[in-house]
Design an enzyme around this catalytic site. Structure first.
Site, PDB file in Angstrom:
ATOM      1  N   SER A  13       0.835  -1.219   0.000  1.00  0.00           N
ATOM      2  CA  SER A  13       0.000   0.000   0.000  1.00  0.00           C
ATOM      3  C   SER A  13       0.866   1.265   0.000  1.00  0.00           C
ATOM      4  CB  SER A  13      -0.979   0.006   1.182  1.00  0.00           C
ATOM      5  OG  SER A  13      -0.289   0.129   2.400  1.00  0.00           O
ATOM      6  N   ASN A  14       2.051   1.193   0.621  1.00  0.00           N
ATOM      7  CA  ASN A  14       2.957   2.360   0.563  1.00  0.00           C
ATOM      8  C   ASN A  14       3.539   2.517  -0.841  1.00  0.00           C
ATOM      9  OD1 ASN A  14       3.477   3.823   3.260  1.00  0.00           O
ATOM     10  ND2 ASN A  14       3.290   1.670   3.815  1.00  0.00           N
ATOM     11  N   LYS A  65      22.962 -14.853   1.573  1.00  0.00           N
ATOM     12  CA  LYS A  65      22.285 -13.548   1.582  1.00  0.00           C
ATOM     13  C   LYS A  65      23.107 -12.529   0.792  1.00  0.00           C
ATOM     14  CE  LYS A  65      20.985 -10.029   4.945  1.00  0.00           C
ATOM     15  NZ  LYS A  65      19.700  -9.734   4.335  1.00  0.00           N
ATOM     16  N   MET A  90      10.713  -6.697   4.338  1.00  0.00           N
ATOM     17  CA  MET A  90      10.930  -7.282   5.660  1.00  0.00           C
ATOM     18  C   MET A  90      12.211  -8.125   5.707  1.00  0.00           C
ATOM     19  SD  MET A  90       8.446  -5.750   6.858  1.00  0.00           S
ATOM     20  CE  MET A  90       7.846  -6.254   8.447  1.00  0.00           C
ATOM     21  N   LEU A  92      16.713  -7.598   6.168  1.00  0.00           N
ATOM     22  CA  LEU A  92      17.845  -6.682   6.369  1.00  0.00           C
ATOM     23  C   LEU A  92      18.700  -6.630   5.111  1.00  0.00           C
ATOM     24  CD1 LEU A  92      19.164  -7.593   9.935  1.00  0.00           C
ATOM     25  CD2 LEU A  92      17.880  -5.569   9.231  1.00  0.00           C
ATOM     26  N   ASN A 107      13.761   4.047   4.833  1.00  0.00           N
ATOM     27  CA  ASN A 107      12.815   3.024   5.291  1.00  0.00           C
ATOM     28  C   ASN A 107      11.709   3.708   6.085  1.00  0.00           C
ATOM     29  OD1 ASN A 107      11.815   0.362   5.896  1.00  0.00           O
ATOM     30  ND2 ASN A 107      12.709   0.539   7.949  1.00  0.00           N
ATOM     31  N   HIS A 109       8.875   2.818   9.128  1.00  0.00           N
ATOM     32  CA  HIS A 109       8.599   1.811  10.161  1.00  0.00           C
ATOM     33  C   HIS A 109       7.429   2.301  11.028  1.00  0.00           C
ATOM     34  CE1 HIS A 109       9.449  -1.548  12.785  1.00  0.00           C
ATOM     35  NE2 HIS A 109       9.316  -0.727  13.812  1.00  0.00           N
TER      36      HIS A 109
HETATM   37  C1  GAR Z   1       4.053  -0.603   6.685  1.00  0.00           C
HETATM   38  O1  GAR Z   1       3.209  -0.335   7.779  1.00  0.00           O
HETATM   39  C2  GAR Z   1       5.498  -0.298   7.026  1.00  0.00           C
HETATM   40  O2  GAR Z   1       5.624   0.774   7.937  1.00  0.00           O
HETATM   41  C3  GAR Z   1       5.942  -1.600   7.656  1.00  0.00           C
HETATM   42  O3  GAR Z   1       5.345  -2.595   6.878  1.00  0.00           O
HETATM   43  C4  GAR Z   1       4.079  -2.112   6.406  1.00  0.00           C
HETATM   44  C5  GAR Z   1       3.970  -2.429   4.921  1.00  0.00           C
HETATM   45  O4  GAR Z   1       2.671  -2.171   4.446  1.00  0.00           O
HETATM   46  N1  GAR Z   1       7.372  -1.705   7.685  1.00  0.00           N
HETATM   47  C6  GAR Z   1       8.049  -2.332   8.650  1.00  0.00           C
HETATM   48  O5  GAR Z   1       7.516  -2.899   9.589  1.00  0.00           O
HETATM   49  C7  GAR Z   1       9.575  -2.286   8.501  1.00  0.00           C
HETATM   50  N2  GAR Z   1      10.207  -2.870   9.625  1.00  0.00           N
HETATM   51  P1  GAR Z   1       2.395  -2.095   2.891  1.00  0.00           P
HETATM   52  O6  GAR Z   1       2.970  -3.377   2.273  1.00  0.00           O
HETATM   53  O7  GAR Z   1       0.898  -2.070   2.756  1.00  0.00           O
HETATM   54  O8  GAR Z   1       3.061  -0.869   2.365  1.00  0.00           O
END
Ligand code: GAR
Length: 190
Positions: A13-14, A65, A90, A92, A107, A109
């Site tokens: 979604s981001n 990796k 998700m 590193l 990033n 978070h």
């Molecule tokens: C988001 O809420 C982002 O902040 C989080 O994963 C979600 C992805 O949502 N990121 C983390 O937790 C990074 N450690 P999306 O796939 O709908 O964009």
């Protein structure tokens, strides 16, 4: 025009908010491609719908990796990436990949770092009965959800309910992330 490469592992979604901001002329960048590590992630579908090149890198296709991140680095260089944008990726990044883009990897978070790094940040905060939630956008350094903070946006939860908090968080993320990426790119160009 600067090239950004988005990294996502899931729903995306981001990533969609970034695509929409580019289309609306609010984010002055070219989305050169999507890197995804999970087959079946809806982010891949979003890339296809929007005719954005996408490459899937599955960990089990590589012996280490470091080897996987070398292949990712090559792909980013083929796309002439200026910025790497992690949007729900998700995994590193290897030090080698981070060093290749100094202060050009960001990033987002869903917590007010340094609190609640890693998986299920909202669940961790809920377990601590936090009233104040929020997001952090930061430069990526070695380590999980570490690195210099660029911006944090806090809000007070009306109810300690996961759905309610996640809805507010996502709306805030979708509004904030494209705007901050644009700011970083514009500042670099002046
Ligand atoms: C988001 O809420 C982002 O902040 C989080 O994963 C979600 C992805 O949502 N990121 C983390 O937790 C990074 N450690 P999306 O796939 O709908 O964009």
């Amino acid at each position: 025009m600067k090239n950004i490469v988005v990294f996502a592992s899931g729903f995306g979604s981001n990533f969609q908010a970034i695509i929409d901001a580019v289309k609306q002329g609010k984010l002055h960048a070219n989305i050169a491609g999507l890197i995804c590590d999970k087959p079946g992630a809806y982010a891949i579908e979003r890339a296809r719908i929007n005719l954005i090149p996408v490459v899937l890198f599955e960990r089990n296709a590589f012996s280490s990796k470091a080897e996987m991140d070398h292949a990712i680095l090559n792909q980013c260089q083929d796309w002439n990436a200026d910025w790497l944008v992690l949007a729900g990726y998700m995994r590193l990044l290897s030090p080698m990949l981070i060093k290749a883009f100094p202060r050009h990897i960001v990033n987002i978070h869903p917590s007010l770092l340094p609190k609640y790094r890693g998986l299920d940040a909202v669940g961790q905060a809920l377990n601590h009965k936090e009233r104040v939630y929020g997001l952090t956008i930061h430069y990526v350094e070695e380590g999980m959800d570490t690195g210099e903070i660029i911006v944090q946006v806090p809000f007070e939860a009306d109810e300690l309910d996961r759905d309610h908090i996640e809805k507010r968080l996502h709306a805030l993320e979708h509004q904030t992330y494209p705007a901050i990426i644009n700011k970083l790119i514009v500042e670099e160009c002046v």
